[in-house]
Design an enzyme around this catalytic site. Structure first.
Site, PDB file in Angstrom:
ATOM      1  CG  HIS B  38      48.829  41.392  52.628  1.00  0.00           C
ATOM      2  ND1 HIS B  38      48.952  40.179  52.696  1.00  0.00           N
ATOM      3  CD2 HIS B  38      48.905  41.682  54.108  1.00  0.00           C
ATOM      4  CE1 HIS B  38      48.537  39.370  53.129  1.00  0.00           C
ATOM      5  NE2 HIS B  38      47.994  40.498  54.726  1.00  0.00           N
ATOM      6  NE  ARG B  39      52.256  45.751  45.566  1.00  0.00           N
ATOM      7  CZ  ARG B  39      53.458  45.823  45.977  1.00  0.00           C
ATOM      8  NH1 ARG B  39      54.063  47.298  46.078  1.00  0.00           N
ATOM      9  NH2 ARG B  39      54.771  45.035  45.489  1.00  0.00           N
TER      10      ARG B  39
END
Lengths: 293, 201
Positions: B38-39
């Site tokens: 996600h990051r």
């Protein structure tokens, strides 16, 4: 075969059996919960759990992708030989199981965040030792999932509040945990000793099968009462609502300091995995929880 | 309670039909993403770097699977969901940036994600925690793996799935959140339990 090789083989078999086959008592409790659950979403979850348990057996694959932190409990007979070699054998078995079962690599250096890749590292797998009479070695493995570990809690209660304070502590722990520990859960409750001891005996209490009542009838009653209370929360299977939040409550205790009332709640997820075997001095192996060919 | 079987890419119109408590099965392309993926995906978006795959209309699975490589091919061994709340800090931006339609995980997600799902048209499907083989059996093949440098659990696994489920729609695109509903009821039950067992609040 050398004793140490036997220990390695037995530990490997236990790891494999534990992550693939749920203990019979847990399976039965889940089936009963499915039959009795009235919430629609809760029932869907329990059905998926039971289907999954069956598929894991059929395909010989781990029930859950989180094959846990590997924890061993060793009851070592005081007259058993080669006890100094056991830890090494358990580490070897863990490495082998990681590749061959396989297990998910779950051992991370807390400073560098680097995963060792083989489920071993400083103090991992963790070995709990107990010296007992005799010359046999009893090995138990508990692959402990991370989701349920994250909500384990210990606290120093007010001695004056006694058992009432304890009940509230457990109820609050379940309410706070909610959906996180993959309910329906099994709760190990530890009381007394000290802050470290309470958690240690709470976790050890998770080893007691759900169909074995507490040997102390008073404590057995308390377990039942807490079970009733936590199942009134309505959290339900996977937190989607329902009357099955906890399958069983197992209490373990030590005497306490007059000024302290240490308590701990160890959560286990529905995939409550454990397996035990005994190795005799004659090197005969007896598997106590699972059938191994 | 209705049962839906949707195939990716899923349109906003299709996803808006779903309501909480419905049961959903997804077929088509699903990608795994945990905290690190996600990051990184959001970093790429910020830097206008393309992702390894266009995520529009796809399903994202919060999952750190066990995979096995045989020759050049990857196989799923076990692939159950991980706790979704950890991804709450990323998910609203993720839905907004990539137009994913289904987020799959366990334990539910919070207000920020619920609002983003209502705004951009996405649902949260609760998959049974720990039901790793049920999940693995619905995964027909591993199309590719990206960002394997993040480690096996954190990498982005691009999967072909067939009737992946059952997923309980726990957050719909109309602002409903089943986990929040249960939480409210549980909070009411707290007082009943305290009373029945004589526990002081």
């Amino acid at each position: 075969m050398e004793t140490v090789n036997i220990v390695e083989n037995v530990a490997f078999n236990l790891l494999k059996q534990a992550v693939i086959y749920l203990p019979e008592d847990v399976k039965q409790a889940l089936q009963k919960a499915y039959a009795e659950e009235t919430s629609e979403a809760g029932k869907t979850q329990l059905k998926a759990i039971l289907d999954n348990v069956e598929l894991a057996e059929k395909y010989q694959a781990p029930i859950c992708q989180d094959t846990g932190t590997i924890i061993f409990y060793v009851k070592a007979g005081a007259e058993a030989k080669n006890l100094d070699k056991i830890e090494e054998a358990l580490i070897k078995a863990t490495r082998r199981a990681t590749v061959e079962v396989p297990l998910r690599p779950n051992s991370v250096n807390p400073f560098t965040q680097k995963n060792s890749g083989d489920n071993t590292g400083r103090l991992i797998p963790y070995v709990n030792w107990e010296i007992v009479l005799g010359d046999s070695i009893e090995l138990t493995v508990m692959p402990k999932g991370g989701g349920s570990e994250n909500v384990c809690i210990s606290g120093m209660l007010v001695p004056g509040e006694g058992i009432k304070g304890l009940k509230k502590f457990v109820v609050d722990a379940v309410l706070k945990a909610g959906a996180k520990p993959c309910p329906p859960n099994i709760l190990g409750v530890g009381i007394g000793g000290g802050s470290d001891i309470a958690m240690k005996i709470a976790k050890k209490a998770l080893l007691r099968p759900l169909n074995v009542p507490n040997s102390d009838p008073e404590i057995a009653r308390l377990e039942k009462e807490i079970l009733e209370a936590v199942n009134m929360t309505g959290i339900g299977p996977m937190g989607l609502g329902g009357k099955t939040t906890v399958l069983g409550v197992n209490i373990n205790y030590a005497y306490r300091h007059p000024a302290s009332y240490p308590a701990a709640v160890a959560f286990n997820c529905w995939a409550a995995r454990r397996a035990t075997a005994r190795i005799g001095a004659d090197r005969k192996v007896e598997y106590l929880t699972h059938k191994v060919e | 309670m209705a049962v839906y079987k949707l195939k990716t890419p899923i349109s906003e119109e299709e996803i808006r039909k779903l309501n909480v408590n419905d049961v959903l099965y997804v077929s088509g392309t699903m990608v795994t993403a945990r905290d690190q993926a996600h990051r990184r995906a959001l970093e790429y978006f910020k830097q206008e770097k393309p992702l390894p795959i266009n995520l529009e209309g796809l399903a994202v699975f919060h999952c750190g699977p066990i995979m096995k490589k045989e020759g050049e091919k990857w196989f799923v061994v076990a692939a159950g969901p991980t706790t979704s709340t950890r991804m709450d800090i990323f998910e609203d931006e993720f839905i907004k940036s990539f137009k994913v339609r289904v987020i799959i995980g366990k334990g539910g997600m919070g207000n920020r994600t619920t609002e983003a799902m209502a705004k951009y048209g996405a649902v949260y499907g609760a998959f049974t925690g720990g039901a790793a083989i049920l999940a693995a059996k619905a995964i027909k093949s591993v199309k590719s793996v990206e960002w394997l440098d993040l480690g096996m659990p954190e990498a982005m696994w691009i999967l072909e799935v067939e009737e992946f489920g059952p997923l309980t729609v726990a957050i719909d695109s109309h602002g409903n959140n089943l986990f929040e509903d249960v939480k409210r009821k549980v909070e009411e039950n707290r007082q009943k339990i305290y009373q029945k067992f004589g526990l002081s609040p």
